[in-house]
Design an enzyme around this catalytic site. Sequence first.
Site, PDB file in Angstrom:
ATOM      1  N   THR A   1      52.710  61.260  21.917  1.00  0.00           N
ATOM      2  CA  THR A   1      52.251  62.009  23.081  1.00  0.00           C
ATOM      3  C   THR A   1      52.704  61.368  24.394  1.00  0.00           C
ATOM      4  OG1 THR A   1      50.158  60.794  23.106  1.00  0.00           O
ATOM      5  CG2 THR A   1      50.218  62.869  21.868  1.00  0.00           C
TER       6      THR A   1
ATOM      7  N   LYS B   1      59.584  51.120  10.976  1.00  0.00           N
ATOM      8  CA  LYS B   1      58.707  49.983  11.224  1.00  0.00           C
ATOM      9  C   LYS B   1      57.350  50.392  11.787  1.00  0.00           C
ATOM     10  CE  LYS B   1      61.315  47.326  13.832  1.00  0.00           C
ATOM     11  NZ  LYS B   1      61.809  46.124  14.548  1.00  0.00           N
TER      12      LYS B   1
ATOM     13  N   GLU C   1      63.758  52.248  27.572  1.00  0.00           N
ATOM     14  CA  GLU C   1      64.327  52.362  26.224  1.00  0.00           C
ATOM     15  C   GLU C   1      65.503  53.342  26.196  1.00  0.00           C
ATOM     16  OE1 GLU C   1      63.911  50.882  23.344  1.00  0.00           O
ATOM     17  OE2 GLU C   1      62.246  49.558  23.839  1.00  0.00           O
TER      18      GLU C   1
END
Length: 297
Positions: free
Chosen positions: A41, A54, A96
Amino acid sequence: KFNVDRRREPLIGIGGGVCLDVVGLAASMYRRRTPYIRVPTTALAYVDASVGAKNGCNFSGSKNRLGTYVPPVAALLDSSFFRTQGARDISNSLGEMCKMGIMKSEELLGLLEKHASRLIADRFQPQSKDDTVPSRVLQIAIETMLEELTPNLWEDCLDRLVDFGHGVGQCLEMDSLGTNVELQHGEAVASDMSFMTVLSNVLGHLSDSDRDRILGILHNCGLPTYHPVLTRDFFKVAMEDRIKNSLGMRLPLPVGMGKARMFNDVTDEQFEATFVLWESLCKHSTVSVAKSKAGAE
């Protein structure tokens, strides 16, 4: 007690990266493996925690020290959730995305360079029915991440381009907790990436123009390119931790826009030269984390 059919009734994690990791870890341990579904979200979880096998949780003051390699049966992605987030949270996610652009995609870098401000302001919502920029940015970020993770899902090889920004960034994130300059994950990654970008330039593998362009993109994404916790003493301890846990330096560094290589055996003298140049380039021009935290929407 929980009345869960571990073959046909998956657990569903709905939330940000911490939530998805906790649910994934719990599901992987309950009766040795219960299927689960990820529903991110937040923008950061959308491009990071939702991808790969992971599940990691912090332990004893360290990032992701406990975890498993158990992928979800599905990840359900809906960027309309981003409307609930503040500007700083969206900028944080761009850390990222910048990582994958710097390592693997000049197209992604170009889109972020041109559109970061409005992606933050609009929370990645399209401005019209023909506006494909938000979805294209998210698509490339995830596709490039999957390209790196899929052949090495269990991390048999520790030479990973997706570790760019994580050489000392995770230690930086943890050490900044509780200070007045506390970092979110993508911000810590960005601070690490700026240092490592300058390192590649010092090593002679990245031109001055590409170095400055990368630093400029990070800055325009609202991300810090310098942080006061990242001192020489901190770096020495964090790099020792990196070498211990990764069985070597294994530093992914940019060698062009959207191009990268792995590096080892960087000398103390090269790190020192990087500190001097990094501080001169970034110390007085970085995004202020403390200010943006107080003024986040």
